[in-house]
Motif scaffolding. Structure first.
Motif, mmCIF file in Angstrom:
data_model
loop_
_atom_site.group_PDB
_atom_site.id
_atom_site.type_symbol
_atom_site.label_atom_id
_atom_site.label_comp_id
_atom_site.label_asym_id
_atom_site.label_seq_id
_atom_site.Cartn_x
_atom_site.Cartn_y
_atom_site.Cartn_z
ATOM 1 N N ASN A 4 0.805 -1.331 -0.074
ATOM 2 C CA ASN A 4 0.044 0.062 0.015
ATOM 3 C C ASN A 4 0.844 1.469 0.002
ATOM 4 N N LYS A 5 2.118 0.894 -0.181
ATOM 5 C CA LYS A 5 2.974 2.162 -0.027
ATOM 6 C C LYS A 5 2.991 3.017 0.997
ATOM 7 N N GLN A 6 2.690 2.573 2.262
ATOM 8 C CA GLN A 6 2.720 3.424 3.532
ATOM 9 C C GLN A 6 4.214 3.266 4.017
ATOM 10 N N TYR A 7 4.893 2.502 3.801
ATOM 11 C CA TYR A 7 6.610 2.406 4.109
ATOM 12 C C TYR A 7 6.778 2.558 5.702
ATOM 13 N N ILE A 8 5.935 2.224 6.520
ATOM 14 C CA ILE A 8 5.969 2.647 7.947
ATOM 15 C C ILE A 8 7.134 1.852 8.525
ATOM 16 N N SER A 9 7.152 0.528 8.310
ATOM 17 C CA SER A 9 8.242 -0.265 8.939
ATOM 18 C C SER A 9 9.501 -0.019 8.400
ATOM 19 N N VAL A 10 9.617 0.085 6.912
ATOM 20 C CA VAL A 10 10.812 0.380 6.329
ATOM 21 C C VAL A 10 11.205 1.787 6.814
ATOM 22 N N GLY A 11 10.301 2.768 6.702
ATOM 23 C CA GLY A 11 10.676 4.041 7.212
ATOM 24 C C GLY A 11 11.281 4.212 8.603
ATOM 25 N N ASN A 12 10.785 3.561 9.568
ATOM 26 C CA ASN A 12 11.320 3.389 10.937
ATOM 27 C C ASN A 12 12.335 2.899 10.944
ATOM 28 N N THR A 13 12.713 1.908 10.372
ATOM 29 C CA THR A 13 14.083 1.263 10.494
ATOM 30 C C THR A 13 15.482 2.149 9.884
ATOM 31 N N THR A 14 14.911 2.985 9.141
ATOM 32 C CA THR A 14 16.025 3.916 8.730
ATOM 33 C C THR A 14 16.616 4.710 9.717
ATOM 34 N N THR A 15 15.694 4.937 10.635
ATOM 35 C CA THR A 15 16.453 6.037 11.659
ATOM 36 C C THR A 15 16.517 5.226 12.816
ATOM 37 N N ASN A 16 15.826 3.958 13.210
ATOM 38 C CA ASN A 16 16.189 2.961 14.298
ATOM 39 C C ASN A 16 16.185 1.546 13.758
ATOM 40 N N PRO A 17 16.960 0.940 13.390
ATOM 41 C CA PRO A 17 17.210 -0.527 12.809
ATOM 42 C C PRO A 17 16.576 -1.647 13.808
ATOM 43 N N LYS A 18 16.609 -1.239 14.978
ATOM 44 C CA LYS A 18 16.221 -2.306 15.935
ATOM 45 C C LYS A 18 14.573 -2.816 15.790
ATOM 46 N N VAL A 19 14.567 -3.994 15.833
ATOM 47 C CA VAL A 19 13.146 -4.455 15.895
ATOM 48 C C VAL A 19 13.044 -5.843 16.293
ATOM 49 N N SER A 20 11.583 -5.917 16.826
ATOM 50 C CA SER A 20 11.452 -7.429 17.328
ATOM 51 C C SER A 20 10.437 -8.154 16.780
ATOM 52 N N LEU A 21 10.522 -9.382 16.637
ATOM 53 C CA LEU A 21 9.639 -10.204 15.935
ATOM 54 C C LEU A 21 8.944 -11.263 16.794
ATOM 55 N N ILE A 22 7.743 -11.654 16.438
ATOM 56 C CA ILE A 22 7.107 -12.706 17.136
ATOM 57 C C ILE A 22 6.736 -13.750 15.995
ATOM 58 N N LEU A 23 6.870 -14.726 16.150
ATOM 59 C CA LEU A 23 6.695 -16.088 14.904
ATOM 60 C C LEU A 23 5.553 -17.146 15.705
ATOM 61 N N MET A 24 4.621 -17.046 15.328
ATOM 62 C CA MET A 24 3.503 -18.131 16.069
ATOM 63 C C MET A 24 3.083 -19.278 15.395
ATOM 64 N N ASP A 25 2.947 -20.240 16.123
ATOM 65 C CA ASP A 25 2.536 -21.621 15.400
ATOM 66 C C ASP A 25 1.401 -21.906 16.402
ATOM 67 N N TYR A 26 0.093 -21.541 16.096
ATOM 68 C CA TYR A 26 -1.074 -21.718 16.904
ATOM 69 C C TYR A 26 -1.456 -23.066 17.362
ATOM 70 N N ALA A 27 -1.191 -23.985 15.994
ATOM 71 C CA ALA A 27 -1.819 -25.219 15.966
ATOM 72 C C ALA A 27 -1.117 -26.188 17.217
ATOM 73 N N HIS A 28 0.238 -25.772 17.262
ATOM 74 C CA HIS A 28 1.123 -26.437 18.299
ATOM 75 C C HIS A 28 1.397 -25.630 19.511
ATOM 76 N N GLN A 29 0.788 -24.331 19.795
ATOM 77 C CA GLN A 29 0.935 -23.418 20.730
ATOM 78 C C GLN A 29 2.465 -23.167 21.219
ATOM 79 N N ALA A 30 3.137 -22.752 20.038
ATOM 80 C CA ALA A 30 4.541 -22.493 20.134
ATOM 81 C C ALA A 30 4.761 -21.109 19.654
ATOM 82 N N ARG A 31 5.387 -20.530 20.251
ATOM 83 C CA ARG A 31 5.897 -19.067 19.993
ATOM 84 C C ARG A 31 7.594 -18.695 19.918
#
Length: 203
Positions: free
Chosen positions: A92-119
């Motif tokens: 959608n060309k908002q570029y919020i995440s990309v724009g944010n990381t140009t000034t602060n490259p630190k990010v946090s990710l969460i990967l979910m497996d709901y079926a096996h209740q793993a994160r």
């Protein structure tokens, strides 16, 4: 080398609250545990099987932004034991995440497996890579058929990772997972239908 997740997550303010509510002694021990050198086969297989993840970045105004990223299973690729990568596709060309990381490259990710209740949770730093300048990397991370809408490559240099407690993860299933679970039942139904048809013929 990936760091101990707790050593990154437990800031001075966090430790103060742990002390106040009686959990600091336990978590101080967790904080001192030696971290591995990077992703193990367990994390790599888990990441390879995901079709989405959540990524949080912080804007220069201090506000966090959480984005859902989705694609075919394995679209988040393991480059090596401390680096992940994915193709940033035309959206959608908002570029919020990309724009944010140009000034602060630190990010946090969460990967979910709901079926096996793993994160799996990951701290990382973002590096944005030009597609044309890195054709080998582009071939690795851009899913087949998506070359025309891939705008850039996002590399995630892992700082720390950890598995989260499965408590309070409500199991949810994709249509693909449901169909897989129903397959033995469907096969059994076919066998019963064939048996019924045979018995009718014998009458």
């Amino acid at each position: 080398m990936a760091r101990n997740y707790a050593s990154v997550a437990f800031t001075k303010e966090v430790k103060a609250l742990q002390e106040r509510y009686g959990s600091r002694k336990v978590y101080a021990h967790v904080e001192q545990k030696t971290s591995g050198t990077g992703l193990t086969d367990s994390e790599k297989h888990f990441i390879q099987d995901r079709d989405s993840f959540y990524i949080a970045s912080t804007g220069e105004n201090g506000f966090p932004y959480v984005q859902h990223r989705g694609g075919k299973k394995g679209f988040l690729r393991t480059i090596d034991s401390v680096t992940l990568g994915f193709a940033d596709l035309h959206g959608n060309k908002q570029y919020i995440s990309v724009g944010n990381t140009t000034t602060n490259p630190k990010v946090s990710l969460i990967l979910m497996d709901y079926a096996h209740q793993a994160r799996l949770k990951i701290y990382a730093e973002v590096e944005t890579v030009d597609i044309d300048s890195h054709p080998d990397l582009a071939n690795l991370v851009i899913p087949e058929g998506y070359e025309s809408i891939a705008e850039r490559i996002i590399l995630l240099h892992i700082i720390a990772f950890d598995w989260n407690c499965p408590k309070y993860i409500t199991p949810r299933y994709t249509i693909e997972e449901i169909n897989e679970m129903l397959m033995p039942l469907q096969e059994h139904i076919k066998e019963l239908e064939s048996e019924v048809a045979r018995l009718k013929e014998d009458q």
